[in-house]
Design a protein around this motif. Sequence first.
Motif, PDB file in Angstrom:
ATOM      1  N   SER A   1       2.822  -5.454   6.763  1.00 12.88           N
ATOM      2  CA  SER A   1       2.819  -4.805   8.075  1.00 12.88           C
ATOM      3  C   SER A   1       1.432  -4.777   8.694  1.00 12.88           C
ATOM      4  O   SER A   1       1.296  -4.775   9.922  1.00 12.88           O
ATOM      5  N   HIS A   2       0.389  -4.749   7.858  1.00 11.46           N
ATOM      6  CA  HIS A   2      -0.977  -4.793   8.381  1.00 11.46           C
ATOM      7  C   HIS A   2      -1.415  -6.222   8.690  1.00 11.46           C
ATOM      8  O   HIS A   2      -2.426  -6.433   9.378  1.00 11.46           O
ATOM      9  N   GLY A   3      -0.671  -7.197   8.179  1.00 13.54           N
ATOM     10  CA  GLY A   3      -1.005  -8.600   8.435  1.00 13.54           C
ATOM     11  C   GLY A   3      -1.754  -9.219   7.266  1.00 13.54           C
ATOM     12  O   GLY A   3      -2.526  -8.560   6.579  1.00 13.54           O
ATOM     13  N   ILE A   4      -1.500 -10.504   7.039  1.00 16.55           N
ATOM     14  CA  ILE A   4      -2.178 -11.256   5.989  1.00 16.55           C
ATOM     15  C   ILE A   4      -3.434 -11.898   6.566  1.00 16.55           C
ATOM     16  O   ILE A   4      -3.369 -12.617   7.565  1.00 16.55           O
TER      17      ILE A   4
ATOM     18  N   ASP B   1       9.742 -11.929  -2.953  1.00 18.04           N
ATOM     19  CA  ASP B   1      10.741 -10.973  -2.482  1.00 18.04           C
ATOM     20  C   ASP B   1      10.267 -10.184  -1.259  1.00 18.04           C
ATOM     21  O   ASP B   1      10.681  -9.041  -1.047  1.00 18.04           O
ATOM     22  N   TYR B   2       9.407 -10.801  -0.438  1.00 21.04           N
ATOM     23  CA  TYR B   2       8.886 -10.060   0.718  1.00 21.04           C
ATOM     24  C   TYR B   2       9.996  -9.717   1.708  1.00 21.04           C
ATOM     25  O   TYR B   2       9.922  -8.705   2.413  1.00 21.04           O
ATOM     26  N   GLU B   3      11.046 -10.530   1.752  1.00 16.72           N
ATOM     27  CA  GLU B   3      12.129 -10.256   2.689  1.00 16.72           C
ATOM     28  C   GLU B   3      12.878  -8.977   2.319  1.00 16.72           C
ATOM     29  O   GLU B   3      13.547  -8.378   3.157  1.00 16.72           O
ATOM     30  N   ASN B   4      12.805  -8.571   1.047  1.00 12.82           N
ATOM     31  CA  ASN B   4      13.478  -7.350   0.598  1.00 12.82           C
ATOM     32  C   ASN B   4      12.498  -6.195   0.413  1.00 12.82           C
ATOM     33  O   ASN B   4      12.811  -5.219  -0.277  1.00 12.82           O
ATOM     34  N   SER B   5      11.334  -6.303   1.009  1.00 16.75           N
ATOM     35  CA  SER B   5      10.353  -5.229   0.922  1.00 16.75           C
ATOM     36  C   SER B   5      10.612  -4.194   2.013  1.00 16.75           C
ATOM     37  O   SER B   5      11.397  -4.424   2.932  1.00 16.75           O
ATOM     38  N   PHE B   6       9.923  -3.067   1.899  1.00 20.47           N
ATOM     39  CA  PHE B   6      10.130  -1.965   2.832  1.00 20.47           C
ATOM     40  C   PHE B   6       8.862  -1.691   3.625  1.00 20.47           C
ATOM     41  O   PHE B   6       7.748  -1.831   3.111  1.00 20.47           O
ATOM     42  N   VAL B   7       9.048  -1.272   4.876  1.00 29.09           N
ATOM     43  CA  VAL B   7       7.915  -0.825   5.684  1.00 29.09           C
ATOM     44  C   VAL B   7       7.703   0.650   5.373  1.00 29.09           C
ATOM     45  O   VAL B   7       8.320   1.527   5.988  1.00 29.09           O
ATOM     46  N   ALA B   8       6.879   0.920   4.381  1.00 28.07           N
ATOM     47  CA  ALA B   8       6.693   2.292   3.898  1.00 28.07           C
ATOM     48  C   ALA B   8       5.250   2.731   4.147  1.00 28.07           C
ATOM     49  O   ALA B   8       4.320   1.994   3.836  1.00 28.07           O
ATOM     50  N   ASP B   9       5.090   3.931   4.676  1.00 29.50           N
ATOM     51  CA  ASP B   9       3.736   4.422   4.917  1.00 29.50           C
ATOM     52  C   ASP B   9       3.183   5.090   3.666  1.00 29.50           C
ATOM     53  O   ASP B   9       3.823   5.147   2.616  1.00 29.50           O
ATOM     54  N   ILE B  10       1.983   5.623   3.779  1.00 24.55           N
ATOM     55  CA  ILE B  10       1.284   6.194   2.629  1.00 24.55           C
ATOM     56  C   ILE B  10       2.030   7.405   2.085  1.00 24.55           C
ATOM     57  O   ILE B  10       1.960   7.695   0.879  1.00 24.55           O
TER      58      ILE B  10
END
Length: 451
Positions: free
Chosen positions: A213-216, A378-387
């Motif tokens: 989410s922060h970018g590569i 498995d990045y497609e099954n990752s979550f946008v989770a905050d701290i």
Amino acid sequence: MLNDTICAPATPPINSPLGIIRISGSESLRVVNSIFNYPEKIKPRYVVYGSIIDNNEIIDDVVLVFYQNPQSFTGEDMVDIFCHGNPIIVKKIINLIIRNGAVMAEPGEFSKRAFINGKIDLTAAEAINQVITARSEWEISSSIRQMHGSLRDVVNEIKSRLILLKADIEAGIDFLEEDIEFISEADAITQLDDIRIQLDNLLQRCRIGEKISHGIDIPIIGKPNVGKSSILNLILNSERAIVSNIPGTTRDLINETIQFAGIRTNLFDTAGIDKPTNEIERKGIELSQQKIDSSSIIIMVFDAYLGINNEDKAILEKINNKKKIILANKIDLTTKDVAEKYKDIVGQNIILFSAKTGEGLADLEKEISNIYKHELVDYENSFVADIRIVNKLEASIVKIQDCKRLLTHKEPLEVISFELQILIDTLSEITGEISPDDVLNSIFSRFCIGK
């Protein structure tokens, strides 16, 4: 206050074909009946066309939809008004609604009411905000999956296993005098180990999501004047970086964002790596080296016409342990045998490239996408989770290790049951079943007004 009827624009204050005004609360229908010219036509979940009236003056022609509780986003009576998107008109209608008994909504108050009224859990609420602020296709698709319960379902599955384990342990407490064992120490430890693996997997998926989410970060590196800035401009299809035949034009990091395979990518044009001739060049090279050290993927460029010399070899040595893409730029000035000629030196395939003609651009984009698919497992099954979520998962893993230690040391079952409840409560905070008010206020205050 939750007893208030709230209103807010759900579209930005710019001139546009449509504007949306949202009302929620027990007085929503009464407020709308007092300002709409056909109140008798309003029925739940039906679209009604008419006019907003103020003292017999038509403010605007609108389309209106009434949602009766609990069949609405917030779980309350709710109205959406679709008017023309002139900010003056939107403001006049908002002021009229407030004069008739509503109050202006706080940021995120509609979503907060949806959460409090049980329409969504906290992971879904946070995902709504993430959809609005998303900066990549992956972030949007992942957030939408979370809105529909992808993260909640995983957390609830883990929590259900813990509740069953706790029930077995507490049953053993109730029948302690009868010497009946509902679950053995070995089975309990095995279950905790399995749950720990699930938590580790979930935490890893959240960390990958947070990173994406922060970018590569991908720096474009090489000697001065090999065409790094021209390559950045070609990828962006924009004159972002200054291009000159004079070596050392780029003396600072230039950062631009683009998407590859739907993933936000931060491209960095770096200062040419060479022996500095002055303090500014030295500083620029230091910044380039820092970005190389902190990045896991590198684009290294060499001049196809001049070939690979000792300076190029020194750069290759610096990035020897990195995942890298090698570009032979300026291929339009030389023959196509460059890739085979220097393949042994670089130790991998070389992409023939021309920042002037665009040759090799499709190959570069394909290579970056392939790296993402293979490196970001498995990045497609990752979550946008905050701290907040990451911290709760980390605390859960620590607590599960505590429970395992207590079992191993044969501590009283009451103590183990108590610790398991703390663990269950920690997971419940992720979905919002247990959430202090200050946490909720912090989360929803980050939302935009009208959502």
